[in-house]
Design an enzyme around this catalytic site. Sequence first.
Site, PDB file in Angstrom:
ATOM      1  N   ASN A  72      -6.469 -29.965  -3.626  1.00  0.00           N
ATOM      2  CA  ASN A  72      -6.628 -29.664  -5.346  1.00  0.00           C
ATOM      3  C   ASN A  72      -6.493 -31.074  -6.037  1.00  0.00           C
ATOM      4  OD1 ASN A  72      -6.852 -26.860  -5.495  1.00  0.00           O
ATOM      5  ND2 ASN A  72      -4.650 -26.886  -4.394  1.00  0.00           N
TER       6      ASN A  72
ATOM      7  N   ARG B  59      -6.454 -30.879 -13.829  1.00  0.00           N
ATOM      8  CA  ARG B  59      -5.669 -29.878 -13.335  1.00  0.00           C
ATOM      9  C   ARG B  59      -4.181 -30.370 -13.884  1.00  0.00           C
ATOM     10  NH1 ARG B  59      -2.841 -30.934  -7.209  1.00  0.00           N
ATOM     11  NH2 ARG B  59      -1.657 -28.819  -7.196  1.00  0.00           N
TER      12      ARG B  59
ATOM     13  N   ALA C 275       0.071 -29.627  -1.334  1.00  0.00           N
ATOM     14  CA  ALA C 275       1.028 -28.427  -0.890  1.00  0.00           C
ATOM     15  C   ALA C 275       1.067 -28.160   0.428  1.00  0.00           C
ATOM     16  CB  ALA C 275       0.073 -26.995  -1.600  1.00  0.00           C
TER      17      ALA C 275
ATOM     18  N   HIS D 224       4.386 -29.015   1.982  1.00  0.00           N
ATOM     19  CA  HIS D 224       5.457 -28.004   2.021  1.00  0.00           C
ATOM     20  C   HIS D 224       5.301 -26.841   3.187  1.00  0.00           C
ATOM     21  CE1 HIS D 224       5.970 -29.944  -1.720  1.00  0.00           C
ATOM     22  NE2 HIS D 224       5.145 -29.480  -2.315  1.00  0.00           N
TER      23      HIS D 224
ATOM     24  N   ASP E 161       2.866 -32.943  13.018  1.00  0.00           N
ATOM     25  CA  ASP E 161       2.442 -33.181  14.671  1.00  0.00           C
ATOM     26  C   ASP E 161       1.380 -34.401  14.808  1.00  0.00           C
ATOM     27  OD1 ASP E 161       4.407 -31.124  15.268  1.00  0.00           O
ATOM     28  OD2 ASP E 161       2.814 -29.807  15.958  1.00  0.00           O
TER      29      ASP E 161
ATOM     30  N   HIS F 265       3.784 -38.505  -4.139  1.00  0.00           N
ATOM     31  CA  HIS F 265       3.453 -37.499  -5.131  1.00  0.00           C
ATOM     32  C   HIS F 265       3.483 -37.779  -6.483  1.00  0.00           C
ATOM     33  CE1 HIS F 265       4.294 -34.697  -1.494  1.00  0.00           C
ATOM     34  NE2 HIS F 265       5.194 -35.323  -1.196  1.00  0.00           N
ATOM     35  N   LEU F 266       2.579 -37.541  -7.083  1.00  0.00           N
ATOM     36  CA  LEU F 266       2.377 -38.018  -8.413  1.00  0.00           C
ATOM     37  C   LEU F 266       3.500 -37.411  -9.159  1.00  0.00           C
ATOM     38  CD1 LEU F 266      -1.284 -36.706  -8.260  1.00  0.00           C
ATOM     39  CD2 LEU F 266      -0.757 -38.961  -9.158  1.00  0.00           C
ATOM     40  N   SER F 267       3.972 -36.069  -8.919  1.00  0.00           N
ATOM     41  CA  SER F 267       5.129 -35.584  -9.751  1.00  0.00           C
ATOM     42  C   SER F 267       6.426 -35.504  -8.916  1.00  0.00           C
ATOM     43  CB  SER F 267       4.832 -33.974  -9.995  1.00  0.00           C
ATOM     44  OG  SER F 267       4.729 -33.488  -8.518  1.00  0.00           O
TER      45      SER F 267
END
Length: 152
Positions: free
Chosen positions: A14, A21, A80, A83, A90, A103-105
């Site tokens: 995404n 988005r 995503a 998480h 691995d 991460h952007l956020s």
Amino acid sequence: MAIQPSVLILNGPNLNLLGTREPHVYGRETLDDVEGLCQDEAARLGLDIDFRQSNHEGELVTWIQEARGEHDAIILNAGAYTHTSIAILDALAAVDLPVVEVHLSNIFRREAFRHHSYVSTIARGVICGFGSHGYGLALQAVARLIEASGRP
Ligand code: DQA
């Protein structure tokens, strides 16, 4: 002339939709804008970059596997999969390269399910909450790690 250190910058699912988005969460810059910012910062730091995005977990795993011997470090925004993906964790363990997670956020200000990151369990450090600027910060961190590793 010496060959410059090379950094693989991977973006997960995404993130190809950046710009449209949830702009209130991820900002208005596109992934191309983020790549441009990374190119500028990498040039300033004397690094080569290979900037990629995939919506597919297996493709990200393959690219991480192939990084061994090709790149000196990995910057990873796994989206995503951060998480959920033991497979990505691995693969990162297998290649044994320094990893900086981005991460952007600020995932810790968001839903509880975003507070756990498999990537963080192996990353040398995590940068989140600064939008696209975080990628530049990650490149600075990686430049230091490569330098400290004594790479010629
Ligand atoms: C993200 C945060 C993740 O929780 C989310 O699933 C993403 C983007 C970020 O850059 O803020 O896709 O990795």
